[in-house]
Scaffold this motif. Sequence first.
Motif, PDB file in Angstrom:
ATOM      1  N   GLU A 102     -10.070   6.940  -3.577  1.00  0.00           N
ATOM      2  CA  GLU A 102      -9.935   7.839  -1.792  1.00  0.00           C
ATOM      3  C   GLU A 102      -8.053   7.179  -1.337  1.00  0.00           C
ATOM      4  OE1 GLU A 102     -10.015  10.428   0.325  1.00  0.00           O
ATOM      5  OE2 GLU A 102     -11.737  10.179  -0.803  1.00  0.00           O
ATOM      6  N   ILE A 103      -7.776   5.612  -1.021  1.00  0.00           N
ATOM      7  CA  ILE A 103      -6.641   5.357  -0.929  1.00  0.00           C
ATOM      8  C   ILE A 103      -5.525   6.383  -2.073  1.00  0.00           C
ATOM      9  CG2 ILE A 103      -4.940   3.812  -0.592  1.00  0.00           C
ATOM     10  CD1 ILE A 103      -7.509   1.683   0.175  1.00  0.00           C
ATOM     11  N   ILE A 104      -5.433   5.957  -2.976  1.00  0.00           N
ATOM     12  CA  ILE A 104      -5.071   6.537  -4.551  1.00  0.00           C
ATOM     13  C   ILE A 104      -4.778   7.763  -4.082  1.00  0.00           C
ATOM     14  CG2 ILE A 104      -5.303   6.582  -7.080  1.00  0.00           C
ATOM     15  CD1 ILE A 104      -6.052   4.444  -7.246  1.00  0.00           C
ATOM     16  N   ARG A 105      -5.644   9.206  -4.169  1.00  0.00           N
ATOM     17  CA  ARG A 105      -6.201  10.358  -3.550  1.00  0.00           C
ATOM     18  C   ARG A 105      -4.359  10.745  -2.535  1.00  0.00           C
ATOM     19  NH1 ARG A 105     -11.105  10.797  -3.021  1.00  0.00           N
ATOM     20  NH2 ARG A 105     -11.179  11.324  -5.137  1.00  0.00           N
ATOM     21  N   GLY A 106      -5.002   9.321  -1.628  1.00  0.00           N
ATOM     22  CA  GLY A 106      -4.449   9.930  -0.172  1.00  0.00           C
ATOM     23  C   GLY A 106      -2.122   9.873  -0.827  1.00  0.00           C
ATOM     24  N   LEU A 107      -2.621   8.727  -1.441  1.00  0.00           N
ATOM     25  CA  LEU A 107      -1.332   8.261  -1.873  1.00  0.00           C
ATOM     26  C   LEU A 107      -0.411   9.515  -2.530  1.00  0.00           C
ATOM     27  CD1 LEU A 107      -1.311   4.877  -3.272  1.00  0.00           C
ATOM     28  CD2 LEU A 107      -0.637   5.411  -0.979  1.00  0.00           C
ATOM     29  N   VAL A 108      -1.393   9.986  -2.682  1.00  0.00           N
ATOM     30  CA  VAL A 108      -1.302  10.930  -4.315  1.00  0.00           C
ATOM     31  C   VAL A 108      -0.641  12.721  -3.351  1.00  0.00           C
ATOM     32  CG1 VAL A 108      -1.318  13.062  -6.580  1.00  0.00           C
ATOM     33  CG2 VAL A 108      -2.407  10.198  -6.716  1.00  0.00           C
ATOM     34  N   ASN A 109      -1.433  12.419  -2.827  1.00  0.00           N
ATOM     35  CA  ASN A 109      -1.509  13.609  -1.423  1.00  0.00           C
ATOM     36  C   ASN A 109      -0.515  13.690  -0.878  1.00  0.00           C
ATOM     37  OD1 ASN A 109      -3.590  14.928  -3.615  1.00  0.00           O
ATOM     38  ND2 ASN A 109      -5.035  14.639  -2.009  1.00  0.00           N
ATOM     39  N   GLY A 110       0.496  12.472  -0.293  1.00  0.00           N
ATOM     40  CA  GLY A 110       1.524  12.232   0.430  1.00  0.00           C
ATOM     41  C   GLY A 110       0.673  11.247   2.150  1.00  0.00           C
ATOM     42  N   ASP A 111      -0.451  11.527   2.145  1.00  0.00           N
ATOM     43  CA  ASP A 111      -0.741  11.401   3.702  1.00  0.00           C
ATOM     44  C   ASP A 111       0.216  10.395   4.136  1.00  0.00           C
ATOM     45  OD1 ASP A 111      -2.284  13.550   2.384  1.00  0.00           O
ATOM     46  OD2 ASP A 111      -4.551  12.699   2.562  1.00  0.00           O
ATOM     47  N   GLY A 112      -0.024  10.434   5.247  1.00  0.00           N
ATOM     48  CA  GLY A 112       0.076   9.337   6.304  1.00  0.00           C
ATOM     49  C   GLY A 112       2.105   9.567   6.091  1.00  0.00           C
ATOM     50  N   ALA A 113       2.500   8.667   6.890  1.00  0.00           N
ATOM     51  CA  ALA A 113       3.609   8.359   7.019  1.00  0.00           C
ATOM     52  C   ALA A 113       4.272   6.609   8.149  1.00  0.00           C
ATOM     53  CB  ALA A 113       4.612   8.839   7.677  1.00  0.00           C
ATOM     54  N   ASP A 114       5.042   6.260   8.069  1.00  0.00           N
ATOM     55  CA  ASP A 114       5.319   4.352   8.428  1.00  0.00           C
ATOM     56  C   ASP A 114       5.391   5.354  10.086  1.00  0.00           C
ATOM     57  OD1 ASP A 114       4.973   3.063   6.022  1.00  0.00           O
ATOM     58  OD2 ASP A 114       7.252   2.575   5.652  1.00  0.00           O
ATOM     59  N   ALA A 115       5.105   4.311  10.816  1.00  0.00           N
ATOM     60  CA  ALA A 115       4.089   4.269  12.193  1.00  0.00           C
ATOM     61  C   ALA A 115       5.315   3.180  12.354  1.00  0.00           C
ATOM     62  CB  ALA A 115       2.940   3.570  12.043  1.00  0.00           C
ATOM     63  N   GLY A 116       6.367   2.213  12.186  1.00  0.00           N
ATOM     64  CA  GLY A 116       7.360   1.164  11.979  1.00  0.00           C
ATOM     65  C   GLY A 116       5.968   0.390  13.133  1.00  0.00           C
ATOM     66  N   ASP A 117       7.185  -0.873  13.563  1.00  0.00           N
ATOM     67  CA  ASP A 117       6.527  -1.992  14.030  1.00  0.00           C
ATOM     68  C   ASP A 117       7.896  -2.644  15.203  1.00  0.00           C
ATOM     69  OD1 ASP A 117       5.491  -4.525  14.171  1.00  0.00           O
ATOM     70  OD2 ASP A 117       3.606  -3.686  12.904  1.00  0.00           O
ATOM     71  N   SER A 118       7.071  -3.068  16.018  1.00  0.00           N
ATOM     72  CA  SER A 118       7.915  -4.073  17.273  1.00  0.00           C
ATOM     73  C   SER A 118       7.880  -5.377  16.633  1.00  0.00           C
ATOM     74  CB  SER A 118       7.464  -3.056  18.137  1.00  0.00           C
ATOM     75  OG  SER A 118       6.281  -3.335  19.020  1.00  0.00           O
ATOM     76  N   ARG A 119       7.203  -5.639  16.274  1.00  0.00           N
ATOM     77  CA  ARG A 119       6.694  -7.249  15.597  1.00  0.00           C
ATOM     78  C   ARG A 119       8.042  -7.592  15.615  1.00  0.00           C
ATOM     79  NH1 ARG A 119       1.187  -7.512  13.456  1.00  0.00           N
ATOM     80  NH2 ARG A 119       2.056  -6.148  12.021  1.00  0.00           N
ATOM     81  N   GLU A 120       8.498  -9.359  16.267  1.00  0.00           N
ATOM     82  CA  GLU A 120       9.510 -10.017  16.353  1.00  0.00           C
ATOM     83  C   GLU A 120       9.108 -11.090  15.667  1.00  0.00           C
ATOM     84  OE1 GLU A 120      12.053  -9.550  17.141  1.00  0.00           O
ATOM     85  OE2 GLU A 120      11.536  -7.982  18.104  1.00  0.00           O
ATOM     86  N   PRO A 121       9.938 -12.270  14.936  1.00  0.00           N
ATOM     87  CA  PRO A 121      10.255 -12.961  13.601  1.00  0.00           C
ATOM     88  C   PRO A 121       9.334 -14.471  14.570  1.00  0.00           C
ATOM     89  CG  PRO A 121      11.463 -11.485  13.220  1.00  0.00           C
ATOM     90  CD  PRO A 121      11.412 -11.193  14.355  1.00  0.00           C
ATOM     91  N   ALA A 122       8.475 -15.022  13.925  1.00  0.00           N
ATOM     92  CA  ALA A 122       8.133 -16.554  14.141  1.00  0.00           C
ATOM     93  C   ALA A 122       8.490 -17.607  13.653  1.00  0.00           C
ATOM     94  CB  ALA A 122       6.725 -15.972  15.154  1.00  0.00           C
ATOM     95  N   ALA A 123       8.465 -18.336  13.670  1.00  0.00           N
ATOM     96  CA  ALA A 123       8.439 -19.144  12.919  1.00  0.00           C
ATOM     97  C   ALA A 123       7.162 -20.561  12.864  1.00  0.00           C
ATOM     98  CB  ALA A 123       9.257 -20.650  13.617  1.00  0.00           C
ATOM     99  N   ASP A 124       6.686 -20.412  11.489  1.00  0.00           N
ATOM    100  CA  ASP A 124       5.339 -21.409  11.994  1.00  0.00           C
ATOM    101  C   ASP A 124       5.526 -22.605  12.491  1.00  0.00           C
ATOM    102  OD1 ASP A 124       2.654 -22.929  11.540  1.00  0.00           O
ATOM    103  OD2 ASP A 124       2.236 -22.256   9.437  1.00  0.00           O
ATOM    104  N   PRO A 125       5.250 -23.344  13.450  1.00  0.00           N
ATOM    105  CA  PRO A 125       5.305 -24.735  13.827  1.00  0.00           C
ATOM    106  C   PRO A 125       4.621 -25.476  13.030  1.00  0.00           C
ATOM    107  CG  PRO A 125       3.473 -23.424  14.919  1.00  0.00           C
ATOM    108  CD  PRO A 125       4.037 -22.037  14.335  1.00  0.00           C
ATOM    109  N   ILE A 126       3.833 -25.291  12.483  1.00  0.00           N
ATOM    110  CA  ILE A 126       3.284 -26.085  11.511  1.00  0.00           C
ATOM    111  C   ILE A 126       4.329 -26.776  10.658  1.00  0.00           C
ATOM    112  CG2 ILE A 126       2.789 -24.673   9.360  1.00  0.00           C
ATOM    113  CD1 ILE A 126       1.105 -28.434  11.110  1.00  0.00           C
ATOM    114  N   LEU A 127       5.717 -26.411  10.085  1.00  0.00           N
ATOM    115  CA  LEU A 127       6.435 -26.284   8.977  1.00  0.00           C
ATOM    116  C   LEU A 127       6.961 -27.425  10.383  1.00  0.00           C
ATOM    117  CD1 LEU A 127       7.168 -23.353   7.702  1.00  0.00           C
ATOM    118  CD2 LEU A 127       5.829 -24.984   6.570  1.00  0.00           C
TER     119      LEU A 127
END
Length: 360
Positions: A102-127
């Motif tokens: 079903e996902i492949i079918r949507g890809l072939v049909n061009g369904d959907g578009a990138d919605a973007g994302d507002s997340r900010e980079p964060a360092a992993d404190p364990i490192l």
Amino acid sequence: MTNNIIAILAGTFLVSAGLPAAAFADTVSGGQGNGESARGVLDEMPDLSSRSIVDLKPPRIKTDEASRDFSMPTEEELQKAFSTRSRSGDGATTPPSEELKEIIRGLVNGDGADAGDSREPAADPILDEASRQVIGEDDRVQITETKKYPFNVIGQIWSQTKAGDWGICTGTLIGKRAVLTAAHCLYNHDAGGWLAKYEFFPGLNGQNDAPYGRYSFVDAYILEGYITNYQGVYGSVVPWDLGILILDKPAGEEIGWLGYATYDPPYPFTANIIGYPGDKPQSTMWQASCDVDPGTASQNNFSYLCDTYPGSSGSAVYHYDGKTQERYIVGVNIAETEKENIALRLNGPYFNWVRSIAQE
């Protein structure tokens, strides 16, 4: 491939599924084990220094190969490429699940578009907490506390060729038995296909310190597209360089595993890559971090400037979410060009394929 950053496959065929901007659309959470030695690992530590090692790295990709697309215009062709090839059962092939179809079918049909994302980079404190060592101008740092989560769920994969030599890669536990890695760590077109044998050493800290012992395998899985789309050069199958090794014992029950998520749509994040680069003392664990610009992402890959080197092939590229304090794998380190390193991106269909195998 130190200081070589990965070029992306520009102009690829897949179309994004249009996922929500503020949260991962699909996730599988990780889990910490109790930190004790895993049950059933009773065999003696092999002498790794005595093994003859060959190079399993893929050839460096040329710029024109980096822009190669799937070249598969039909739904049927993509479904075939997203079938699963198993090492067991004489290379049995399993068609994609109905959900993946079903996902492949949507890809072939061009369904959907990138919605973007507002997340900010964060360092992993364990490192910052881990015992690390910086040498020279190299921005990689050695991890010596390899029994600490999440380092203990990352291990070195030793793959034996049919000629009896060994190659080394990196893999990450993503379930009780499942280890995520690159397909080229499991299958070699020029050496007759599937490699003869695999061993996994989680938390390996040098040649003589395997805190959780050695695991063998019961099966290995790659995408059919990695086999049938090969045109004599590695660049022809870069979009399919994804593999899963199934261990003979449930290491994750004691050690734990990392979660993974769809990196779809792309967002800015700090990539963490932990593996076993071949230019460092044998079987020592090293970490690199760098920011990822979502503008570098194609539909199948993304690029970054983190220092890596052959032996780190198959390393998970994970994101640390500063709000939830969770870690999610969003890509797998697979290749390089003259300038860049490249990760296969866990978009919708790749995520679905991984989950269908890892949850078994």
